[in-house]
Design a protein around this motif. Structure first.
Motif, PDB file in Angstrom:
ATOM      1  N   ARG A 110      15.524  16.944  53.811  1.00  0.00           N
ATOM      2  CA  ARG A 110      15.001  17.627  52.616  1.00  0.00           C
ATOM      3  C   ARG A 110      16.161  18.028  51.707  1.00  0.00           C
ATOM      4  N   PRO A 111      16.785  17.054  51.034  1.00  0.00           N
ATOM      5  CA  PRO A 111      17.899  17.386  50.140  1.00  0.00           C
ATOM      6  C   PRO A 111      17.415  18.074  48.867  1.00  0.00           C
ATOM      7  N   LEU A 112      18.360  18.651  48.169  1.00  0.00           N
ATOM      8  CA  LEU A 112      18.096  19.238  46.859  1.00  0.00           C
ATOM      9  C   LEU A 112      18.365  18.190  45.785  1.00  0.00           C
ATOM     10  N   PHE A 113      17.530  18.195  44.753  1.00  0.00           N
ATOM     11  CA  PHE A 113      17.643  17.221  43.673  1.00  0.00           C
ATOM     12  C   PHE A 113      17.764  17.920  42.320  1.00  0.00           C
ATOM     13  N   VAL A 114      18.439  17.243  41.396  1.00  0.00           N
ATOM     14  CA  VAL A 114      18.319  17.577  39.973  1.00  0.00           C
ATOM     15  C   VAL A 114      17.508  16.460  39.331  1.00  0.00           C
ATOM     16  N   GLU A 115      16.840  16.777  38.230  1.00  0.00           N
ATOM     17  CA  GLU A 115      16.063  15.756  37.517  1.00  0.00           C
ATOM     18  C   GLU A 115      16.853  15.273  36.309  1.00  0.00           C
ATOM     19  N   LEU A 116      17.148  13.988  36.287  1.00  0.00           N
ATOM     20  CA  LEU A 116      17.954  13.415  35.214  1.00  0.00           C
ATOM     21  C   LEU A 116      17.189  13.373  33.899  1.00  0.00           C
ATOM     22  N   PHE A 117      17.918  13.559  32.803  1.00  0.00           N
ATOM     23  CA  PHE A 117      17.378  13.289  31.472  1.00  0.00           C
ATOM     24  C   PHE A 117      18.483  12.698  30.624  1.00  0.00           C
ATOM     25  N   TYR A 118      18.164  12.261  29.426  1.00  0.00           N
ATOM     26  CA  TYR A 118      19.142  11.537  28.625  1.00  0.00           C
ATOM     27  C   TYR A 118      18.943  11.858  27.144  1.00  0.00           C
ATOM     28  N   PRO A 119      19.984  11.688  26.329  1.00  0.00           N
ATOM     29  CA  PRO A 119      19.880  11.972  24.896  1.00  0.00           C
ATOM     30  C   PRO A 119      19.051  10.909  24.193  1.00  0.00           C
ATOM     31  N   LEU A 120      18.264  11.327  23.220  1.00  0.00           N
ATOM     32  CA  LEU A 120      17.450  10.399  22.436  1.00  0.00           C
ATOM     33  C   LEU A 120      18.205  10.021  21.168  1.00  0.00           C
ATOM     34  N   TYR A 121      18.915   8.901  21.236  1.00  0.00           N
ATOM     35  CA  TYR A 121      19.620   8.394  20.071  1.00  0.00           C
ATOM     36  C   TYR A 121      18.696   7.468  19.274  1.00  0.00           C
ATOM     37  N   SER A 122      18.908   7.405  17.971  1.00  0.00           N
ATOM     38  CA  SER A 122      18.158   6.484  17.115  1.00  0.00           C
ATOM     39  C   SER A 122      18.787   5.099  17.163  1.00  0.00           C
ATOM     40  N   ASP A 123      18.011   4.087  16.753  1.00  0.00           N
ATOM     41  CA  ASP A 123      18.585   2.750  16.590  1.00  0.00           C
ATOM     42  C   ASP A 123      19.778   2.829  15.649  1.00  0.00           C
ATOM     43  N   LYS A 124      20.817   2.074  15.962  1.00  0.00           N
ATOM     44  CA  LYS A 124      21.980   2.068  15.087  1.00  0.00           C
ATOM     45  C   LYS A 124      22.372   0.634  14.763  1.00  0.00           C
ATOM     46  N   ILE A 125      23.102   0.479  13.704  1.00  0.00           N
ATOM     47  CA  ILE A 125      23.617  -0.846  13.340  1.00  0.00           C
ATOM     48  C   ILE A 125      24.783  -1.157  14.270  1.00  0.00           C
ATOM     49  N   LEU A 126      24.614  -2.213  15.052  1.00  0.00           N
ATOM     50  CA  LEU A 126      25.624  -2.599  16.037  1.00  0.00           C
ATOM     51  C   LEU A 126      26.368  -3.846  15.573  1.00  0.00           C
ATOM     52  N   PRO A 127      27.607  -4.029  15.999  1.00  0.00           N
ATOM     53  CA  PRO A 127      28.393  -5.192  15.560  1.00  0.00           C
ATOM     54  C   PRO A 127      27.749  -6.525  15.954  1.00  0.00           C
ATOM     55  N   ILE A 128      27.137  -6.559  17.149  1.00  0.00           N
ATOM     56  CA  ILE A 128      26.535  -7.783  17.680  1.00  0.00           C
ATOM     57  C   ILE A 128      25.214  -7.414  18.334  1.00  0.00           C
ATOM     58  N   ASN A 129      24.209  -8.249  18.171  1.00  0.00           N
ATOM     59  CA  ASN A 129      22.927  -8.029  18.844  1.00  0.00           C
ATOM     60  C   ASN A 129      23.162  -7.687  20.317  1.00  0.00           C
ATOM     61  N   PRO A 130      22.574  -6.620  20.842  1.00  0.00           N
ATOM     62  CA  PRO A 130      22.911  -6.168  22.197  1.00  0.00           C
ATOM     63  C   PRO A 130      22.594  -7.181  23.301  1.00  0.00           C
ATOM     64  N   TYR A 131      21.463  -7.886  23.215  1.00  0.00           N
ATOM     65  CA  TYR A 131      21.166  -8.879  24.259  1.00  0.00           C
ATOM     66  C   TYR A 131      22.179 -10.022  24.206  1.00  0.00           C
ATOM     67  N   LEU A 132      22.471 -10.498  23.008  1.00  0.00           N
ATOM     68  CA  LEU A 132      23.452 -11.564  22.834  1.00  0.00           C
ATOM     69  C   LEU A 132      24.813 -11.139  23.376  1.00  0.00           C
ATOM     70  N   LEU A 133      25.219  -9.899  23.094  1.00  0.00           N
ATOM     71  CA  LEU A 133      26.500  -9.409  23.605  1.00  0.00           C
ATOM     72  C   LEU A 133      26.495  -9.380  25.133  1.00  0.00           C
ATOM     73  N   GLY A 134      25.388  -8.937  25.726  1.00  0.00           N
ATOM     74  CA  GLY A 134      25.305  -8.899  27.173  1.00  0.00           C
ATOM     75  C   GLY A 134      25.467 -10.271  27.804  1.00  0.00           C
ATOM     76  N   VAL A 135      24.846 -11.281  27.205  1.00  0.00           N
ATOM     77  CA  VAL A 135      24.965 -12.651  27.706  1.00  0.00           C
ATOM     78  C   VAL A 135      26.393 -13.165  27.550  1.00  0.00           C
ATOM     79  N   LEU A 136      27.008 -12.893  26.411  1.00  0.00           N
ATOM     80  CA  LEU A 136      28.374 -13.369  26.174  1.00  0.00           C
ATOM     81  C   LEU A 136      29.380 -12.666  27.093  1.00  0.00           C
ATOM     82  N   ILE A 137      29.159 -11.399  27.393  1.00  0.00           N
ATOM     83  CA  ILE A 137      30.024 -10.709  28.348  1.00  0.00           C
ATOM     84  C   ILE A 137      29.785 -11.258  29.752  1.00  0.00           C
ATOM     85  N   GLY A 138      28.521 -11.498  30.080  1.00  0.00           N
ATOM     86  CA  GLY A 138      28.181 -11.950  31.418  1.00  0.00           C
ATOM     87  C   GLY A 138      28.558 -13.396  31.696  1.00  0.00           C
TER      88      GLY A 138
END
Length: 359
Positions: A110-138
């Motif tokens: 019975r461990p103790l837990f914290v509940e994760l949350f995250y900041p809500l950022y808006s869409d931003k103009i990125l240098p390269i499409n994120p999926y395309l960048l992921g493929v090129l890095i991968g």
């Protein structure tokens, strides 16, 4: 049954060291650099104003370790919003009142837990499409040209669609190699915009030096997931037992993938494996949106949300590290929650009179 009543004035010792970080509207800030005009991210992902910041106080400080490798430091009176199996709801408890139960026989069950949350950022103009960048890095070969390799028509079609829509001066051409593709320009008198952007981001490097550009860490949730899809569709592994992992010879890329996952409320730990050539670093993923991190159907069909794919992160260990200068803060937001080092959720100072709880 052990019921504890807690009394204390607002800000009485509930503190973190001056080097501890808080996620603000302007990014991560050390406690020593916080100003009353700063806004910090809170439990619902929004920004909250600060009510006050205390003067420096010297406090006994403990390091709190979590199951996926992250940690943060705080005073023994610092408050935590905790969850535990068989509790009806969360409880606000100071570190000093739960740090000793980690050594008990029952804690593993019975461990103790914290509940994760995250900041809500808006869409931003990125240098390269994120999926395309992921493929090129991968699976990209981008030292001298915009090339990638793939055996999956789904990935190829998605890249072609992105290029046609977002980079009309470019096109995808099959190379002489069996699985190779080149992103080329129609007019050779014009520069290859995509290649130049990769160059500007310092991504023209060997595999062991790959990384994720910092601009993508403050993208929206959807943009981050798209980037992760590109990475996991190429260098990710979806096991038949519902496991999801990402491997790379680049330690920095592994750390960046871990950080990106932490930034959207996922759990991610890293293991290292020695090989005859380069060390291999694997990021193991679990959490609330694990099933969204692959676009490729042969991988996504294997991934579903299991018993531990939630936002609960277990506390693993607590160690005393010394007496250090600290400060504490108070938020206007009613949750009194903020994000400290590596997106760890914790509680700010409050008037604790009247709080009671059972461990």
């Amino acid at each position: 049954m052990k019921v504890i009543n807690m009394f204390g004035a607002a800000g009485s010792g509930k503190a973190q060291p001056l080097y501890s970080k808080v996620l603000t509207e302007d990014g991560w800030k050390n406690f020593k650099d916080l100003k009353i005009t700063d806004k910090v991210y809170t439990e619902d992902g929004s920004l909250s104003k600060l009510r006050y910041i205390t003067p420096v106080q010297y406090k006994d400080v403990y390091r709190v370790y979590f199951k996926d490798g992250r940690f943060t430091d705080c005073s023994e009176d610092h408050l935590w919003k905790l969850y535990r199996n068989k509790w009806d709801s969360s409880k606000i408890i100071p570190l000093k009142d739960f740090k000793n139960i980690l050594n008990t026989k029952s804690y593993k069950q019975r461990p103790l837990f914290v509940e994760l949350f995250y900041p809500l950022y808006s869409d931003k103009i990125l240098p390269i499409n994120p999926y395309l960048l992921g493929v090129l890095i991968g699976d990209g070969n981008i030292l001298e040209a915009c090339k990638f390799t793939s055996i999956d028509q789904e990935i190829i079609d998605k890249i072609i669609s992105i290029i046609n829509k977002e980079y009309p001066a470019l096109y995808v051409k099959k190379t002489k190699s069996k699985y190779g593709y080149n992103i080329r320009r129609y007019n050779y008198k014009q520069p290859n915009i995509l290649y130049n952007k990769l160059k500007d981001l310092n991504l023209l490097c060997k595999s062991e030096f790959k990384f994720i550009p910092k601009e993508y860490f403050t993208a929206s949730l959807e943009q981050k997931i798209s980037l992760l899809q590109g990475l996991f569709d190429t260098d990710g592994y979806a096991s038949e037992r519902n496991g999801l992992s990402y491997s790379s010879s680049s330690k920095q890329l592994a750390l960046d993938v871990q950080y990106l996952c932490w930034s959207i409320g996922l759990k991610a730990n890293i293991t290292k494996k020695k090989t005859t050539h380069l060390d291999s670093y694997t990021v193991w993923i679990s959490g609330w949106c694990k099933n969204k991190l692959t676009f490729l159907s042969r991988k996504s069909d294997r991934i579903s949300l299991g018993q531990y794919d939630n936002k609960m992160l277990a506390i693993k260990d607590i160690q005393f590290i010394g007496k250090l200068p600290c400060k504490c803060i108070s938020l206007e937001h009613t949750s009194h929650m903020y994000l400290t080092d590596n997106f760890i959720p914790t509680h700010n100072s409050t008037n604790s009179a009247g709080l009671a709880y059972e461990l």
